[in-house]
Design an enzyme around this catalytic site. Structure first.
Site, PDB file in Angstrom:
ATOM      1  N   TYR A  51       0.940  -1.521  -0.279  1.00 38.17           N
ATOM      2  CA  TYR A  51       0.114  -0.329   0.093  1.00 38.17           C
ATOM      3  C   TYR A  51       0.715   0.798  -0.226  1.00 38.17           C
ATOM      4  O   TYR A  51       0.540   2.217  -0.178  1.00 38.17           O
ATOM      5  CB  TYR A  51      -1.033   0.306   1.498  1.00 38.17           C
ATOM      6  CG  TYR A  51      -2.296  -1.313   0.745  1.00 38.17           C
ATOM      7  CD1 TYR A  51      -2.223  -1.813   0.375  1.00 38.17           C
ATOM      8  CD2 TYR A  51      -2.460  -0.808   2.772  1.00 38.17           C
ATOM      9  CE1 TYR A  51      -3.032  -3.162   0.704  1.00 38.17           C
ATOM     10  CE2 TYR A  51      -3.382  -2.347   2.609  1.00 38.17           C
ATOM     11  CZ  TYR A  51      -3.869  -3.154   1.550  1.00 38.17           C
ATOM     12  OH  TYR A  51      -4.593  -4.158   1.820  1.00 38.17           O
ATOM     13  N   HIS A 109       0.958 -11.681   1.995  1.00 40.87           N
ATOM     14  CA  HIS A 109       0.188 -10.610   0.795  1.00 40.87           C
ATOM     15  C   HIS A 109      -1.063 -11.574  -0.055  1.00 40.87           C
ATOM     16  O   HIS A 109      -2.200 -11.789  -0.490  1.00 40.87           O
ATOM     17  CB  HIS A 109       0.744  -9.634   0.108  1.00 40.87           C
ATOM     18  CG  HIS A 109      -0.183  -8.599   0.375  1.00 40.87           C
ATOM     19  ND1 HIS A 109       0.156  -7.165  -0.139  1.00 40.87           N
ATOM     20  CD2 HIS A 109      -1.906  -8.606  -0.007  1.00 40.87           C
ATOM     21  CE1 HIS A 109      -1.259  -6.052  -0.143  1.00 40.87           C
ATOM     22  NE2 HIS A 109      -2.255  -6.910   0.029  1.00 40.87           N
TER      23      HIS A 109
END
Length: 285
Positions: A51, A109
């Site tokens: 992010y 992730h």
């Protein structure tokens, strides 16, 4: 009030039932988003190396006025990080970027790098080595819980067959019209908490007339219905917003969806187009 409720992970760690997602919130503005969320009552913040805002999230956590122990912070290894040494470096990178003493939950992730998402290789060996590094950081007290994201059954079984610490979480795309029932059931059978990201389908549910009509029936907003839907399934929704008004509304979930209406919501036609977000592998796959 949902913000005061918790799930208990398989290792006994308590995790708040509702989290604030921070994907697509810039590093420059996310600290304020975290502080706004905390002021409303949120105690669970979700970020990721991918992010690009770990530093801002850490700043928000450090300056929100609460003790570190009062906030649950999740981050995720970059999806391309596979292997033991790369993961050790990745863990240290997140600790440094967040600038906090420990991470509450750290997640792989994705089972494979985003650039390889359409390839057959599931990186079984790389994930096993990545998991081993997470286990060691967990045992060393750097991380309080460890988990995975976007993992299918075969990916989870690859970890379970080789681990000394079992995954505690699987964070997956789940929302009304996209409920992977078999994967959820598998995780729950193995005491793996399912976290639901994009519970509002990046706003696409706001266009669905069936969902709008159902929300009107309960006199709630579409996001409130969507988040409550995930909670009714025993999942932990992560709703992303930087708007304090929406944060507050998303946490006002003092209603119950009937069993009949849950069945209707489970079987709404699947969304096939996520608009601008369709370019991301987790949506087009």
């Amino acid at each position: 009030m949902i913000l005061n409720e918790h799930y208990t992970l398989s290792n006994g760690v308590e995790i708040p039932k509702l989290g604030l997602g921070t994907w697509e919130i810039s590093n420059d503005t996310v600290a304020q988003a975290v502080k706004d969320a905390v002021a409303i009552g949120y105690r669970h913040i979700d970020t990721a190396q991918g992010y690009g805002n770990e530093n801002g999230v850490g700043e928000g956590v450090r300056t929100c006025g609460l003790k570190r122990t009062e906030i649950f912070v999740t981050t995720k290894l970059d999806a391309a990080t596979k292997g033991y040494e790369a993961t050790v470096a990745g863990i240290e990178s997140s600790l440094k970027a967040l600038d906090i003493e420990y991470i509450d939950l750290m997640i792989i992730h994705a089972p494979k790098p985003w650039a390889e998402y359409d390839k057959e290789d599931r990186y079984f060996e790389g994930n096993r080595e990545t998991w081993r590094a997470l286990e060691n950081a967990y045992k060393a007290g750097k991380i309080r819980a460890i988990g995975v994201s976007n993992f299918q059954v075969e990916d989870i079984e690859n970890i379970l067959s080789n681990c000394s610490v079992r995954p505690m979480v699987n964070q997956i795309l789940t929302h009304i019209s996209n409920t992977p029932k078999e994967l959820i059931a598998y995780c729950q059978q193995h005491n793996i908490l399912v976290e639901a990201y994009s519970p509002i389908a990046h706003g696409e549910l706001m266009k669905n007339q069936e969902v709008i009509k159902m929300a009107e029936k309960y006199d709630v907003s579409v996001p409130q219905l969507a988040i409550r839907y995930c909670l009714e399934l025993g999942l932990l929704p992560l709703a992303k917003t930087a708007n304090p008004k929406n944060m507050k509304s998303n946490s006002q979930l003092d209603f119950v969806i009937s069993a009949d209406d849950m069945e209707k919501l489970k079987n709404i036609e699947k969304i096939k187009d996520y608009g601008e977000f369709s370019k991301f592998p987790v949506f087009w796959s």
